[in-house]
Design a protein around this motif. Structure first.
Motif, PDB file in Angstrom:
ATOM      1  N   VAL A  84       0.839  -1.143  -0.139  1.00 27.73           N
ATOM      2  CA  VAL A  84      -0.095   0.197  -0.149  1.00 27.73           C
ATOM      3  C   VAL A  84       0.936   1.438  -0.160  1.00 27.73           C
ATOM      4  O   VAL A  84       0.884   1.898  -0.483  1.00 27.73           O
ATOM      5  N   LEU A  85       2.387   1.591   0.874  1.00 29.20           N
ATOM      6  CA  LEU A  85       3.056   2.521   0.901  1.00 29.20           C
ATOM      7  C   LEU A  85       3.495   2.546  -0.492  1.00 29.20           C
ATOM      8  O   LEU A  85       3.969   3.521  -0.886  1.00 29.20           O
ATOM      9  N   ARG A  86       3.954   1.465  -1.234  1.00 24.68           N
ATOM     10  CA  ARG A  86       4.908   2.260  -2.235  1.00 24.68           C
ATOM     11  C   ARG A  86       3.713   2.730  -3.957  1.00 24.68           C
ATOM     12  O   ARG A  86       4.334   2.820  -4.755  1.00 24.68           O
ATOM     13  N   GLN A  87       2.396   1.930  -3.131  1.00 22.12           N
ATOM     14  CA  GLN A  87       1.161   2.648  -4.150  1.00 22.12           C
ATOM     15  C   GLN A  87       1.352   3.749  -3.874  1.00 22.12           C
ATOM     16  O   GLN A  87       1.248   4.854  -5.016  1.00 22.12           O
ATOM     17  N   LEU A  88       0.934   4.337  -3.033  1.00 22.45           N
ATOM     18  CA  LEU A  88       0.980   5.997  -2.344  1.00 22.45           C
ATOM     19  C   LEU A  88       2.475   6.856  -3.047  1.00 22.45           C
ATOM     20  O   LEU A  88       2.279   7.662  -3.520  1.00 22.45           O
ATOM     21  N   LYS A  89       3.477   5.940  -2.785  1.00 19.95           N
ATOM     22  CA  LYS A  89       4.703   6.418  -3.324  1.00 19.95           C
ATOM     23  C   LYS A  89       5.053   6.545  -4.881  1.00 19.95           C
ATOM     24  O   LYS A  89       5.204   8.088  -5.184  1.00 19.95           O
ATOM     25  N   ALA A  90       4.608   6.104  -5.591  1.00 18.48           N
ATOM     26  CA  ALA A  90       4.632   5.952  -6.909  1.00 18.48           C
ATOM     27  C   ALA A  90       3.447   6.476  -7.590  1.00 18.48           C
ATOM     28  O   ALA A  90       3.817   7.855  -8.222  1.00 18.48           O
ATOM     29  N   TYR A  91       2.101   7.386  -6.520  1.00 15.35           N
ATOM     30  CA  TYR A  91       1.467   7.993  -7.034  1.00 15.35           C
ATOM     31  C   TYR A  91       2.333   9.202  -7.137  1.00 15.35           C
ATOM     32  O   TYR A  91       2.259  10.729  -7.549  1.00 15.35           O
ATOM     33  N   SER A  92       2.983   9.930  -5.721  1.00 14.82           N
ATOM     34  CA  SER A  92       3.499  11.180  -5.477  1.00 14.82           C
ATOM     35  C   SER A  92       4.226  11.301  -6.264  1.00 14.82           C
ATOM     36  O   SER A  92       4.740  12.290  -6.715  1.00 14.82           O
ATOM     37  N   TYR A  93       5.005  10.554  -6.541  1.00 12.08           N
ATOM     38  CA  TYR A  93       6.546  10.787  -7.566  1.00 12.08           C
ATOM     39  C   TYR A  93       5.983  10.837  -9.466  1.00 12.08           C
ATOM     40  O   TYR A  93       6.236  11.450 -10.104  1.00 12.08           O
ATOM     41  N   GLN A  94       4.818  10.204  -9.555  1.00  9.83           N
ATOM     42  CA  GLN A  94       4.568   9.806 -10.926  1.00  9.83           C
ATOM     43  C   GLN A  94       3.511  10.750 -11.358  1.00  9.83           C
ATOM     44  O   GLN A  94       3.160  11.611 -12.377  1.00  9.83           O
ATOM     45  N   TYR A  95       1.967  11.141 -10.351  1.00  9.22           N
ATOM     46  CA  TYR A  95       0.799  11.978 -10.309  1.00  9.22           C
ATOM     47  C   TYR A  95       1.074  13.043 -10.597  1.00  9.22           C
ATOM     48  O   TYR A  95       0.069  14.155 -10.417  1.00  9.22           O
ATOM     49  N   ASN A  96       1.526  13.016  -8.540  1.00 10.66           N
ATOM     50  CA  ASN A  96       1.374  14.183  -7.587  1.00 10.66           C
ATOM     51  C   ASN A  96       2.383  15.214  -8.349  1.00 10.66           C
ATOM     52  O   ASN A  96       2.939  15.789  -7.092  1.00 10.66           O
ATOM     53  N   THR A  97       2.609  15.460  -8.956  1.00  6.85           N
ATOM     54  CA  THR A  97       3.410  17.002  -9.433  1.00  6.85           C
ATOM     55  C   THR A  97       2.986  18.289  -8.909  1.00  6.85           C
ATOM     56  O   THR A  97       1.653  18.215  -8.726  1.00  6.85           O
ATOM     57  N   LYS A  98       3.801  19.123  -8.606  1.00  5.42           N
ATOM     58  CA  LYS A  98       3.358  20.326  -8.589  1.00  5.42           C
ATOM     59  C   LYS A  98       2.602  21.201  -9.602  1.00  5.42           C
ATOM     60  O   LYS A  98       2.674  20.657 -10.787  1.00  5.42           O
ATOM     61  N   PRO A  99       1.688  21.745  -9.557  1.00  8.13           N
ATOM     62  CA  PRO A  99       0.702  22.616 -10.139  1.00  8.13           C
ATOM     63  C   PRO A  99       1.499  23.091 -10.818  1.00  8.13           C
ATOM     64  O   PRO A  99       2.732  24.505 -10.787  1.00  8.13           O
ATOM     65  N   THR A 100       1.001  24.190 -12.734  1.00  5.63           N
ATOM     66  CA  THR A 100       1.660  24.945 -13.328  1.00  5.63           C
ATOM     67  C   THR A 100       0.897  25.845 -13.489  1.00  5.63           C
ATOM     68  O   THR A 100       1.274  26.632 -13.481  1.00  5.63           O
ATOM     69  N   SER A 101      -0.143  25.894 -12.971  1.00  7.63           N
ATOM     70  CA  SER A 101      -0.723  27.353 -13.287  1.00  7.63           C
ATOM     71  C   SER A 101      -1.981  27.647 -11.335  1.00  7.63           C
ATOM     72  O   SER A 101      -1.888  26.845 -10.549  1.00  7.63           O
ATOM     73  N   LEU A 102      -2.556  28.679 -11.136  1.00  6.46           N
ATOM     74  CA  LEU A 102      -2.726  29.462 -10.125  1.00  6.46           C
ATOM     75  C   LEU A 102      -4.348  30.161 -10.493  1.00  6.46           C
ATOM     76  O   LEU A 102      -4.575  30.671 -11.377  1.00  6.46           O
ATOM     77  N   PRO A 103      -5.139  29.282  -9.113  1.00  8.40           N
ATOM     78  CA  PRO A 103      -6.210  30.092  -9.561  1.00  8.40           C
ATOM     79  C   PRO A 103      -6.938  31.248  -9.492  1.00  8.40           C
ATOM     80  O   PRO A 103      -6.144  32.064  -8.827  1.00  8.40           O
ATOM     81  N   LYS A 104      -7.699  32.000  -9.786  1.00  9.17           N
ATOM     82  CA  LYS A 104      -8.215  33.321  -9.131  1.00  9.17           C
ATOM     83  C   LYS A 104      -8.447  33.862  -8.162  1.00  9.17           C
ATOM     84  O   LYS A 104      -7.977  34.234  -7.735  1.00  9.17           O
ATOM     85  N   HIS A 105      -8.901  32.270  -7.383  1.00 12.27           N
ATOM     86  CA  HIS A 105      -9.424  33.109  -5.875  1.00 12.27           C
ATOM     87  C   HIS A 105      -8.232  31.890  -4.613  1.00 12.27           C
ATOM     88  O   HIS A 105      -8.755  30.921  -4.633  1.00 12.27           O
ATOM     89  N   ILE A 106      -7.095  32.049  -4.249  1.00 13.47           N
ATOM     90  CA  ILE A 106      -6.812  31.194  -3.297  1.00 13.47           C
ATOM     91  C   ILE A 106      -7.080  31.232  -1.831  1.00 13.47           C
ATOM     92  O   ILE A 106      -7.281  32.501  -1.647  1.00 13.47           O
ATOM     93  N   ALA A 107      -7.274  30.203  -1.156  1.00 13.03           N
ATOM     94  CA  ALA A 107      -7.392  30.440  -0.020  1.00 13.03           C
ATOM     95  C   ALA A 107      -6.053  29.798   0.742  1.00 13.03           C
ATOM     96  O   ALA A 107      -5.500  28.654   0.061  1.00 13.03           O
ATOM     97  N   ILE A 108      -5.577  30.148   2.141  1.00  9.47           N
ATOM     98  CA  ILE A 108      -4.031  30.025   2.178  1.00  9.47           C
ATOM     99  C   ILE A 108      -4.473  29.178   3.714  1.00  9.47           C
ATOM    100  O   ILE A 108      -4.955  30.460   4.675  1.00  9.47           O
ATOM    101  N   ASP A 109      -3.827  29.103   4.166  1.00  6.43           N
ATOM    102  CA  ASP A 109      -4.174  28.982   5.862  1.00  6.43           C
ATOM    103  C   ASP A 109      -2.744  27.707   6.453  1.00  6.43           C
ATOM    104  O   ASP A 109      -2.602  26.291   4.849  1.00  6.43           O
ATOM    105  N   GLU A 110      -2.534  27.558   7.295  1.00  5.80           N
ATOM    106  CA  GLU A 110      -1.168  26.491   8.043  1.00  5.80           C
ATOM    107  C   GLU A 110      -1.733  25.401   8.619  1.00  5.80           C
ATOM    108  O   GLU A 110      -2.439  25.529   9.094  1.00  5.80           O
ATOM    109  N   PHE A 111      -0.921  24.618   9.289  1.00  5.24           N
ATOM    110  CA  PHE A 111      -1.786  23.431   9.716  1.00  5.24           C
ATOM    111  C   PHE A 111      -0.169  22.788  10.454  1.00  5.24           C
ATOM    112  O   PHE A 111       0.701  23.107   9.387  1.00  5.24           O
ATOM    113  N   LYS A 112      -0.302  22.026  11.167  1.00  7.22           N
ATOM    114  CA  LYS A 112       0.522  20.739  11.962  1.00  7.22           C
ATOM    115  C   LYS A 112       0.651  20.199  10.754  1.00  7.22           C
ATOM    116  O   LYS A 112      -0.225  18.781  10.831  1.00  7.22           O
ATOM    117  N   SER A 113       1.627  19.278  10.226  1.00  6.34           N
ATOM    118  CA  SER A 113       2.359  18.425   9.517  1.00  6.34           C
ATOM    119  C   SER A 113       2.630  16.700  10.359  1.00  6.34           C
ATOM    120  O   SER A 113       2.662  16.222  10.994  1.00  6.34           O
TER     121      SER A 113
END
Length: 416
Positions: free
Chosen positions: A128-157
């Motif tokens: 299961v963890l390998r599938q999570l890593k595969a998704y993270s490395y292959q599909y979960n890329t950084k966004p290339t565009s920004l929305p018109k209306h951004i909501a931002i907040d902080e959290f403890k990770s």
């Protein structure tokens, strides 16, 4: 294909009853993968034995389902090398079917522990963890565009991030996660947002946030066309928390001298019966909340100016000073219907994901689960509500008038 239920060993628990399906795959390649020669028949390739594999394809009736697949092997007469029939059911040298991997990713998008997902689909936690890593490395890329209306907040990770808090970005119109950042410091956010082009940053119209001093003046410098909208819930929370803190101070101060009165402060804290001069700050707090409820900036400013005439308790005065400091951004809060409700809801979901998993060590694993949890969210093309309160009020007024017309038509139809 033939199926049967029997005992097999390649499962998490030995001698567990499973369902097996047997089949044969004959899929001669059109081109030899080694010498790239075309396969036109027996003069190019011939059958050369078989290869047997066991593939986990899911479950049936709460039993693990396996496919015993016999793959035909072929010999190329040109290069004297062999190849095996290929199938889209699974990748090469893999014993877990591709549809099952998709089901595991869908389960990871829910608030379930990795161990429970592994037991449900009869695989190991590492799978299961390998599938999570595969998704993270292959599909979960950084966004290339920004929305018109951004909501931002902080959290403890997680503990291994450099800063104490992480940061989440959301599209405030569609309520979807844009990205999860491991750091919320100004230097990190500056490097992150400056990788977008200036034209992309100019598209951002609003930034919705709480009363975070680090974001207030910093983010508008990155997004020149954006206005800062303070979340209305945090405005009300600020003044009510100040009132509650002052109530507790008074209650603790008189507890040793007059315990019955202290209990009244504890139980009937909404019914503060005092002289008019002492009641002024309580009235001002409710006038602030009424101004927020009515979306009246003029009334809000009037209350802030009125508060300067009174000698208020320290907690109350600090709260009003904070509101005065953010008064220009609060004007946007009373103009736009945007709020941080979607971000606060996502933060609550993040806490649930962390709690059921007893915490995370790797930030990127947590980031993948956060984005997976919203990946299957149905995105609406239109906004959840109008952008401005004036537009929303106009729509409500139109609907009320339309409803009155319908009622009048029904009354006339009854008399006729």
């Amino acid at each position: 294909f033939k199926s049967s239920a029997k005992k097999m060993l390649p499962v998490s628990k030995a001698f567990k009853k499973v369902l097996t399906v047997t089949g044969t795959l004959k899929n001669p390649p059109k081109v030899c993968p080694h010498c790239r020669s075309s396969n036109n028949g027996a003069e190019d390739m011939i059958d050369y034995g078989s290869y047997r594999t066991v593939i986990l394809i899911g479950q049936y009736n709460l039993q693990p389902a396996y496919l015993k697949l016999t793959k035909q092997r072929y010999l190329c007469k040109h290069c004297q090398k062999t190849t095996v029939s290929q199938t889209n059911l699974t990748k090469q040298h893999c014993t877990i079917s591709s549809p099952l991997k998709v089901m595991i990713l869908q389960e990871l998008g829910k608030t379930k522990p990795i161990k429970d997902i592994a037991e449900t689909w009869n695989v190991s936690s590492h799978t299961v963890l390998r599938q999570l890593k595969a998704y993270s490395y292959q599909y979960n890329t950084k966004p290339t565009s920004l929305p018109k209306h951004i909501a931002i907040d902080e959290f403890k990770s997680v503990k291994n991030v450099k800063a104490a808090m992480s940061c989440i970005l959301m599209d405030n119109h569609k309520h979807i996660v844009v990205d999860v950042l491991e750091n919320r410091t100004q230097a990190f956010l500056y490097d992150y947002f400056m990788r977008f082009s200036r034209a992309e940053r100019l598209k951002v119209k609003t930034i919705t946030m709480d009363m975070n001093g680090a974001f207030k003046d910093f983010l508008p410098s990155i997004f020149p066309n954006a206005v800062v909208v303070i979340d209305r819930f945090h405005i009300v929370q600020l003044v009510t928390r100040a009132l509650n803190q002052h109530r507790i101070e008074v209650m603790n101060r008189i507890k040793s001298k007059n315990k019955p009165d202290a209990n009244k402060f504890k139980r009937y804290w909404k019914l503060l019966l005092k002289d008019w001069n002492e009641l002024a700050f309580y009235r001002l707090i409710h006038e602030v909340m009424d101004a927020i409820k009515e979306h009246s900036y003029d009334q809000f400013i009037h209350v802030l100016e009125e508060s300067k005439k009174y000698r208020l308790p320290r907690k109350i005065r600090t709260a009003f000073n904070t509101l005065y400091h953010y008064r220009h951004n609060i004007q946007n809060s009373l103009t736009y219907t945007l709020s941080n409700g979607c971000v606060e809801g996502t933060n609550n979901k993040i806490k649930v994901i962390k709690r059921i998993s007893y915490g995370y060590r790797n930030f990127y694993h947590l980031r993948s689960r956060i984005i997976l949890s919203t990946a299957h969210h149905k995105v609406k093309n239109e906004a959840y509500r109008p952008l401005l309160f004036t537009e929303e009020d106009a729509i409500k007024k139109y609907e009320e008038e339309y409803q009155k017309q319908l009622e009048m038509q029904n009354k006339i139809a009854k008399f006729q």
